[in-house]
Design a protein around this motif. Sequence first.
Motif, mmCIF file in Angstrom:
data_model
loop_
_atom_site.group_PDB
_atom_site.id
_atom_site.type_symbol
_atom_site.label_atom_id
_atom_site.label_comp_id
_atom_site.label_asym_id
_atom_site.label_seq_id
_atom_site.Cartn_x
_atom_site.Cartn_y
_atom_site.Cartn_z
ATOM 1 N N LYS A 1 -105.809 21.076 50.088
ATOM 2 C CA LYS A 1 -104.574 21.304 50.956
ATOM 3 C C LYS A 1 -103.571 20.719 49.889
ATOM 4 O O LYS A 1 -102.272 21.148 49.897
ATOM 5 C CB LYS A 1 -104.476 20.720 52.026
ATOM 6 N N ILE A 2 -103.742 19.548 49.286
ATOM 7 C CA ILE A 2 -102.527 18.881 48.568
ATOM 8 C C ILE A 2 -101.961 19.581 47.478
ATOM 9 O O ILE A 2 -101.078 19.093 46.820
ATOM 10 C CB ILE A 2 -102.863 17.413 48.143
ATOM 11 N N VAL A 3 -102.942 20.677 47.023
ATOM 12 C CA VAL A 3 -102.612 21.349 45.604
ATOM 13 C C VAL A 3 -102.308 22.493 46.010
ATOM 14 O O VAL A 3 -102.395 23.594 45.050
ATOM 15 C CB VAL A 3 -103.926 21.185 44.500
ATOM 16 N N GLU A 4 -102.063 22.890 47.148
ATOM 17 C CA GLU A 4 -101.251 24.231 47.406
ATOM 18 C C GLU A 4 -100.109 24.781 46.565
ATOM 19 O O GLU A 4 -99.278 23.889 46.246
ATOM 20 C CB GLU A 4 -100.933 24.545 48.970
ATOM 21 N N PRO A 5 -100.085 25.857 46.447
ATOM 22 C CA PRO A 5 -98.790 26.477 45.406
ATOM 23 C C PRO A 5 -97.303 25.597 45.921
ATOM 24 O O PRO A 5 -97.062 25.943 47.188
ATOM 25 C CB PRO A 5 -98.813 27.882 45.339
ATOM 26 N N GLY A 6 -96.687 25.225 45.042
ATOM 27 C CA GLY A 6 -95.657 24.733 45.346
ATOM 28 C C GLY A 6 -95.305 23.160 45.765
ATOM 29 O O GLY A 6 -94.390 22.673 46.144
ATOM 30 N N SER A 7 -96.434 22.675 45.890
ATOM 31 C CA SER A 7 -96.572 21.282 46.590
ATOM 32 C C SER A 7 -96.217 20.201 45.284
ATOM 33 O O SER A 7 -96.345 20.587 44.080
ATOM 34 C CB SER A 7 -98.108 20.945 46.915
ATOM 35 N N PRO A 8 -95.737 19.155 45.571
ATOM 36 C CA PRO A 8 -95.439 17.953 44.724
ATOM 37 C C PRO A 8 -96.646 17.780 43.773
ATOM 38 O O PRO A 8 -96.554 17.460 42.466
ATOM 39 C CB PRO A 8 -94.878 16.879 45.203
ATOM 40 N N ILE A 9 -97.682 17.731 44.259
ATOM 41 C CA ILE A 9 -99.222 17.281 43.617
ATOM 42 C C ILE A 9 -99.311 18.507 42.453
ATOM 43 O O ILE A 9 -99.596 18.107 41.273
ATOM 44 C CB ILE A 9 -100.103 16.995 44.411
ATOM 45 N N ILE A 10 -99.289 19.757 42.880
ATOM 46 C CA ILE A 10 -99.498 20.750 41.757
ATOM 47 C C ILE A 10 -98.652 20.583 40.710
ATOM 48 O O ILE A 10 -98.941 20.836 39.560
ATOM 49 C CB ILE A 10 -99.661 22.160 42.445
ATOM 50 N N TYR A 11 -97.338 20.300 41.099
ATOM 51 C CA TYR A 11 -96.181 20.087 39.881
ATOM 52 C C TYR A 11 -96.570 19.084 38.964
ATOM 53 O O TYR A 11 -96.547 19.301 37.827
ATOM 54 C CB TYR A 11 -94.969 20.071 40.613
ATOM 55 N N GLU A 12 -97.050 17.919 39.595
ATOM 56 C CA GLU A 12 -97.446 16.754 38.779
ATOM 57 C C GLU A 12 -98.568 16.938 37.756
ATOM 58 O O GLU A 12 -98.705 16.875 36.696
ATOM 59 C CB GLU A 12 -97.898 15.602 39.660
ATOM 60 N N ILE A 13 -99.565 17.857 38.457
ATOM 61 C CA ILE A 13 -100.871 18.364 37.594
ATOM 62 C C ILE A 13 -100.292 19.145 36.581
ATOM 63 O O ILE A 13 -100.773 19.039 35.383
ATOM 64 C CB ILE A 13 -101.647 18.768 38.590
ATOM 65 N N SER A 14 -99.540 20.130 36.755
ATOM 66 C CA SER A 14 -99.093 21.076 35.680
ATOM 67 C C SER A 14 -98.374 20.423 34.722
ATOM 68 O O SER A 14 -98.433 20.669 33.540
ATOM 69 C CB SER A 14 -98.159 22.366 36.495
ATOM 70 N N GLN A 15 -97.406 19.310 35.038
ATOM 71 C CA GLN A 15 -96.617 18.580 34.217
ATOM 72 C C GLN A 15 -97.623 17.818 33.256
ATOM 73 O O GLN A 15 -97.633 17.564 32.082
ATOM 74 C CB GLN A 15 -95.911 17.482 34.778
#
Length: 198
Positions: free
Chosen positions: A37-51
């Motif tokens: 749930k926390i890595v759904e598209p657009g979430s702050p966490i998925i942004y951090e992971i992609s960074q």
Amino acid sequence: MITIGLTGNIASGKSMVSRQLKELGAVIIDADLVARKIVEPGSPIIYEISQAFGEKVLNSDGTLDRKKLGRIVFADPKALEKLNQITHPKIRKVIEGKIKDLKNKSGILVIDAPLLIEVGLHCMVDQVWVVLVDRDIQLQRLKIRDNLSEKEARQRIASQLPQEEKIKYADKIILNNGSPEKLRAIVNKLWKEFSLHY
């Protein structure tokens, strides 16, 4: 609510135990579902992971490419540590919130979390149940289940806190070297004992 922390390493059969406990009447908080749930598209966490790992770990629709990320982090302990630093605090925070919401209700709550001990959730439960499996059986199950090579399967097993460490925290140990029927019988017995006690 009385709370059980259910944990076990990859391919131990923890998810089967969790499903059975749900059938028996437990309320389940599934840490894997929280993690998804926390890595759904657009979430702050998925942004951090992609960074941290690059856009290559995302699919074209913005979802996380778990296989690609898995190949990176399970081959490099430092990369895994970096991922854990991003995700673990958020997973713990969400689960803590869910526990608080259910605290005053009756029944038995099970926190189903492979990283129960690693993220410190074992401090929030009344009992810790650890699902245990012999290493050879674990390796074979994992290779078949996830279609992994011997090397990939060993990397994933090595990335987790050793079972020997987890059982130091265990109130109950569920040995799962046999058939699903045998596992079911063990869990039924434990549930009856636990329900009577509480």
